[in-house]
Write an enzyme that holds these catalytic residues in place. Structure first.
Site, PDB file in Angstrom:
ATOM      1  CB  CYS A 114      -0.990  -0.038   1.159  1.00 37.00           C
ATOM      2  SG  CYS A 114      -2.393   1.074   0.902  1.00 37.00           S
ATOM      3  CG  HIS A 220      -3.711  -3.353   3.313  1.00 36.94           C
ATOM      4  ND1 HIS A 220      -2.659  -2.993   4.136  1.00 36.94           N
ATOM      5  CD2 HIS A 220      -4.255  -2.190   2.873  1.00 36.94           C
ATOM      6  CE1 HIS A 220      -2.591  -1.665   4.213  1.00 36.94           C
ATOM      7  NE2 HIS A 220      -3.540  -1.165   3.443  1.00 36.94           N
ATOM      8  CD  GLU A 222      -1.415  -6.122   5.286  1.00 35.63           C
ATOM      9  OE1 GLU A 222      -0.961  -6.212   4.136  1.00 35.63           O
ATOM     10  OE2 GLU A 222      -2.153  -5.180   5.656  1.00 35.63           O
TER      11      GLU A 222
END
Ligand code: MN
Length: 254
Positions: A114, A220, A222
Protein backbone atom coordinates in the site's frame (compact mmCIF):
# COMPACT_ATOMS: atom_id res chain seq x y z
CA UNK A 1 19.24 -19.26 9.50
CA UNK A 2 15.90 -17.52 9.21
CA UNK A 3 16.29 -14.11 7.55
CA UNK A 4 15.53 -10.96 9.56
CA UNK A 5 12.86 -8.83 7.91
CA UNK A 6 12.69 -5.21 9.04
CA UNK A 7 9.07 -4.02 9.17
CA UNK A 8 8.63 -0.25 9.25
CA UNK A 9 6.48 1.13 12.05
CA UNK A 10 4.42 4.27 12.25
CA UNK A 11 3.88 6.79 15.04
CA UNK A 12 0.79 6.99 17.18
CA UNK A 13 -0.15 10.61 17.49
CA UNK A 14 -2.87 12.46 19.29
CA UNK A 15 -4.24 14.18 16.21
CA UNK A 16 -6.30 16.60 18.29
CA UNK A 17 -3.16 18.12 19.71
CA UNK A 18 -0.51 18.12 17.02
CA UNK A 19 1.91 19.98 19.28
CA UNK A 20 2.10 16.96 21.59
CA UNK A 21 4.92 14.50 21.15
CA UNK A 22 3.96 11.14 19.54
CA UNK A 23 2.67 8.55 21.99
CA UNK A 24 4.70 5.67 20.58
CA UNK A 25 5.72 3.71 17.50
CA UNK A 26 3.81 0.64 16.42
CA UNK A 27 2.87 -1.73 13.62
CA UNK A 28 -0.87 -2.33 13.36
CA UNK A 29 -1.93 -5.78 14.50
CA UNK A 30 -5.19 -5.80 12.56
CA UNK A 31 -3.09 -5.40 9.43
CA UNK A 32 -0.94 -8.41 10.11
CA UNK A 33 2.45 -7.59 8.58
CA UNK A 34 4.59 -9.18 11.28
CA UNK A 35 2.47 -12.34 11.35
CA UNK A 36 2.77 -12.52 7.56
CA UNK A 37 6.55 -12.44 7.80
CA UNK A 38 6.63 -15.02 10.60
CA UNK A 39 4.23 -17.34 8.74
CA UNK A 40 6.62 -17.25 5.77
CA UNK A 41 9.57 -18.26 7.98
CA UNK A 42 11.15 -14.84 8.45
CA UNK A 43 11.99 -13.10 11.72
CA UNK A 44 10.07 -9.81 11.86
CA UNK A 45 11.91 -6.89 13.39
CA UNK A 46 9.91 -3.70 13.91
CA UNK A 47 11.78 -0.54 12.88
CA UNK A 48 10.61 2.62 14.67
CA UNK A 49 10.65 5.95 12.78
CA UNK A 50 13.54 7.71 14.44
CA UNK A 51 16.02 9.92 12.58
CA UNK A 52 19.66 9.28 11.79
CA UNK A 53 19.86 5.48 11.96
CA UNK A 54 18.58 4.36 8.55
CA UNK A 55 21.96 3.09 7.35
CA UNK A 56 22.56 1.07 10.51
CA UNK A 57 19.04 -0.33 10.35
CA UNK A 58 19.58 -1.42 6.74
CA UNK A 59 22.81 -3.11 7.77
CA UNK A 60 20.93 -5.09 10.42
CA UNK A 61 18.27 -6.68 8.22
CA UNK A 62 18.19 -9.24 5.38
CA UNK A 63 14.92 -7.95 3.94
CA UNK A 64 12.78 -4.85 4.26
CA UNK A 65 8.97 -4.67 4.42
CA UNK A 66 7.56 -1.16 3.96
CA UNK A 67 4.16 -1.30 5.63
CA UNK A 68 0.99 0.62 4.87
CA UNK A 69 -0.19 3.82 6.51
CA UNK A 70 -0.48 7.57 6.19
CA UNK A 71 0.11 9.67 3.06
CA UNK A 72 3.64 10.49 1.95
CA UNK A 73 4.46 14.22 2.00
CA UNK A 74 3.99 15.33 -1.66
CA UNK A 75 7.06 17.55 -1.31
CA UNK A 76 9.03 14.33 -1.93
CA UNK A 77 7.72 14.40 -5.51
CA UNK A 78 7.75 18.14 -5.93
CA UNK A 79 4.09 18.94 -5.34
CA UNK A 80 2.17 21.16 -2.96
CA UNK A 81 -0.43 19.43 -0.81
CA UNK A 82 -3.95 19.26 -2.29
CA UNK A 83 -6.92 19.74 0.06
CA UNK A 84 -7.65 15.99 -0.10
CA UNK A 85 -4.22 14.96 1.17
CA UNK A 86 -4.48 12.91 4.37
CA UNK A 87 -2.36 12.86 7.52
CA UNK A 88 1.40 12.90 6.94
CA UNK A 89 4.05 11.84 9.46
CA UNK A 90 7.39 13.54 8.72
CA UNK A 91 9.49 11.22 10.91
CA UNK A 92 8.17 8.16 9.13
CA UNK A 93 8.58 9.66 5.65
CA UNK A 94 12.19 10.60 6.39
CA UNK A 95 13.15 7.22 7.82
CA UNK A 96 11.50 5.16 5.08
CA UNK A 97 12.96 7.21 2.22
CA UNK A 98 16.45 6.91 3.71
CA UNK A 99 15.99 3.25 4.65
CA UNK A 100 14.92 2.35 1.13
CA UNK A 101 17.91 4.15 -0.37
CA UNK A 102 20.32 2.18 1.85
CA UNK A 103 18.47 -1.09 1.31
CA UNK A 104 18.67 -0.73 -2.48
CA UNK A 105 22.36 0.21 -2.27
CA UNK A 106 22.99 -3.02 -0.34
CA UNK A 107 20.79 -5.19 -2.57
CA UNK A 108 18.37 -5.96 0.26
CA UNK A 109 15.07 -7.42 -1.04
CA UNK A 110 12.24 -4.91 -0.52
CA UNK A 111 8.52 -5.61 -0.33
CA UNK A 112 6.15 -2.63 -0.17
CA UNK A 113 2.49 -2.82 0.79
CA UNK A 114 0.00 0.00 0.00
CA UNK A 115 1.88 3.12 1.18
CA UNK A 116 5.01 0.97 0.81
CA UNK A 117 4.45 0.69 -2.96
CA UNK A 118 3.99 4.46 -3.10
CA UNK A 119 7.20 5.09 -1.12
CA UNK A 120 9.11 2.82 -3.53
CA UNK A 121 7.79 4.70 -6.57
CA UNK A 122 8.58 8.13 -5.14
CA UNK A 123 12.01 7.14 -3.81
CA UNK A 124 12.95 6.01 -7.33
CA UNK A 125 11.74 9.29 -8.87
CA UNK A 126 8.05 8.68 -9.60
CA UNK A 127 4.98 10.67 -8.55
CA UNK A 128 1.60 9.92 -6.95
CA UNK A 129 -2.02 10.87 -7.28
CA UNK A 130 -2.64 12.58 -3.95
CA UNK A 131 -6.29 11.58 -4.12
CA UNK A 132 -7.65 9.15 -6.72
CA UNK A 133 -11.38 10.04 -6.46
CA UNK A 134 -10.83 13.74 -7.15
CA UNK A 135 -7.92 13.42 -9.56
CA UNK A 136 -9.30 10.53 -11.63
CA UNK A 137 -12.86 11.77 -11.30
CA UNK A 138 -15.64 9.52 -12.55
CA UNK A 139 -13.17 7.20 -14.22
CA UNK A 140 -12.16 5.54 -10.95
CA UNK A 141 -13.62 2.46 -9.28
CA UNK A 142 -13.87 2.35 -5.45
CA UNK A 143 -10.41 1.87 -3.99
CA UNK A 144 -11.51 2.55 -0.41
CA UNK A 145 -13.72 -0.36 0.46
CA UNK A 146 -16.20 -0.30 3.33
CA UNK A 147 -16.03 -4.04 4.09
CA UNK A 148 -13.62 -6.05 6.29
CA UNK A 149 -10.01 -6.18 5.21
CA UNK A 150 -9.91 -9.89 4.47
CA UNK A 151 -12.64 -9.47 1.85
CA UNK A 152 -11.79 -8.69 -1.76
CA UNK A 153 -13.66 -5.86 -3.46
CA UNK A 154 -12.04 -5.47 -6.86
CA UNK A 155 -10.09 -7.47 -9.37
CA UNK A 156 -6.60 -6.86 -10.65
CA UNK A 157 -4.99 -8.12 -13.81
CA UNK A 158 -1.34 -9.12 -13.54
CA UNK A 159 1.06 -8.59 -16.44
CA UNK A 160 2.03 -11.85 -18.14
CA UNK A 161 5.68 -12.68 -17.58
CA UNK A 162 5.94 -10.41 -14.53
CA UNK A 163 7.46 -11.59 -11.28
CA UNK A 164 4.22 -10.81 -9.45
CA UNK A 165 2.20 -12.96 -11.87
CA UNK A 166 4.68 -15.79 -11.39
CA UNK A 167 4.75 -15.48 -7.59
CA UNK A 168 0.97 -15.36 -7.31
CA UNK A 169 0.41 -17.93 -10.00
CA UNK A 170 -2.50 -16.03 -11.53
CA UNK A 171 -3.28 -13.46 -14.18
CA UNK A 172 -6.53 -12.38 -12.55
CA UNK A 173 -6.72 -11.76 -8.81
CA UNK A 174 -9.27 -10.56 -6.29
CA UNK A 175 -7.91 -8.04 -3.83
CA UNK A 176 -8.97 -5.77 -1.01
CA UNK A 177 -8.46 -2.02 -1.47
CA UNK A 178 -7.76 0.61 1.21
CA UNK A 179 -6.03 3.41 -0.61
CA UNK A 180 -6.97 6.86 -1.90
CA UNK A 181 -3.57 7.51 -3.47
CA UNK A 182 -1.82 5.72 -6.31
CA UNK A 183 1.03 5.80 -8.80
CA UNK A 184 0.80 8.69 -11.28
CA UNK A 185 4.17 8.74 -13.08
CA UNK A 186 5.99 5.43 -12.77
CA UNK A 187 9.64 5.69 -11.69
CA UNK A 188 12.45 4.63 -13.99
CA UNK A 189 13.63 1.20 -12.91
CA UNK A 190 10.11 -0.02 -12.16
CA UNK A 191 7.58 -1.84 -14.31
CA UNK A 192 3.85 -2.19 -13.67
CA UNK A 193 3.04 -5.80 -12.79
CA UNK A 194 -0.70 -5.47 -12.07
CA UNK A 195 -3.47 -2.93 -12.62
CA UNK A 196 -7.15 -2.50 -11.77
CA UNK A 197 -9.89 -2.22 -14.40
CA UNK A 198 -9.75 1.61 -14.17
CA UNK A 199 -6.05 1.57 -14.99
CA UNK A 200 -4.85 2.27 -11.43
CA UNK A 201 -1.46 0.67 -10.80
CA UNK A 202 -1.92 -2.17 -8.30
CA UNK A 203 1.56 -3.74 -8.32
CA UNK A 204 5.06 -2.77 -9.40
CA UNK A 205 8.38 -4.57 -9.50
CA UNK A 206 11.99 -3.87 -10.32
CA UNK A 207 12.77 -3.99 -14.03
CA UNK A 208 15.95 -5.82 -13.06
CA UNK A 209 14.86 -8.47 -10.61
CA UNK A 210 17.98 -10.61 -10.84
CA UNK A 211 19.98 -7.73 -9.36
CA UNK A 212 17.36 -6.29 -7.09
CA UNK A 213 14.26 -8.02 -5.63
CA UNK A 214 11.76 -5.21 -5.33
CA UNK A 215 7.99 -5.70 -5.32
CA UNK A 216 5.18 -3.38 -4.28
CA UNK A 217 1.47 -4.15 -4.09
CA UNK A 218 -1.30 -1.61 -3.56
CA UNK A 219 -3.62 -4.04 -1.76
CA UNK A 220 -3.21 -5.31 1.82
CA UNK A 221 -1.85 -8.77 1.09
CA UNK A 222 -1.13 -9.33 4.78
CA UNK A 223 -4.85 -9.19 5.59
CA UNK A 224 -5.73 -11.69 2.84
CA UNK A 225 -3.33 -14.49 3.78
CA UNK A 226 -6.17 -16.61 5.10
CA UNK A 227 -8.09 -16.43 1.86
CA UNK A 228 -8.72 -19.84 0.36
CA UNK A 229 -6.00 -19.50 -2.21
CA UNK A 230 -2.31 -19.20 -1.35
CA UNK A 231 -1.72 -16.26 -3.69
CA UNK A 232 -1.26 -13.61 -1.03
CA UNK A 233 0.83 -15.82 1.25
CA UNK A 234 3.06 -16.47 -1.75
CA UNK A 235 4.12 -12.81 -1.83
CA UNK A 236 5.45 -13.04 1.73
CA UNK A 237 7.09 -16.39 0.98
CA UNK A 238 8.83 -15.01 -2.12
CA UNK A 239 10.12 -11.98 -0.19
CA UNK A 240 11.42 -14.07 2.71
CA UNK A 241 13.05 -16.50 0.25
CA UNK A 242 14.77 -13.61 -1.53
CA UNK A 243 15.97 -12.26 1.84
CA UNK A 244 17.33 -15.70 2.72
CA UNK A 245 19.28 -15.84 -0.56
CA UNK A 246 20.60 -12.35 0.11
CA UNK A 247 21.70 -13.33 3.65
CA UNK A 248 23.47 -16.45 2.34
CA UNK A 249 25.36 -14.44 -0.30
CA UNK A 250 26.28 -11.84 2.30
CA UNK A 251 27.63 -14.47 4.71
CA UNK A 252 29.61 -16.12 1.90
CA UNK A 253 31.18 -12.77 0.98
CA UNK A 254 32.08 -11.93 4.59
MN1 MN B 1 -7.21 -0.78 -5.31
Amino acid sequence: MAPVIGVTATLKQDLDSVAERPLGSYVRADLDYVAGVAQAGGVPLVLPPIPGVAEEMARGVDGLLLSGGSDLDPAYYGEEALPELGVTIPERDALEMALLEHALKRGIPVFGICRGLQVINVALGGTLYQDLPTQLGGGSIAHRQQTPKWQWTHEVETEGGSNVAEIMGARSLRVNSYHHQGVKDLADGLVVSAHASDGVVEAVESSNLSECWLVGVQWHAEAMRDAESAEHRNLFAAHVAAAERHATRRRAAA
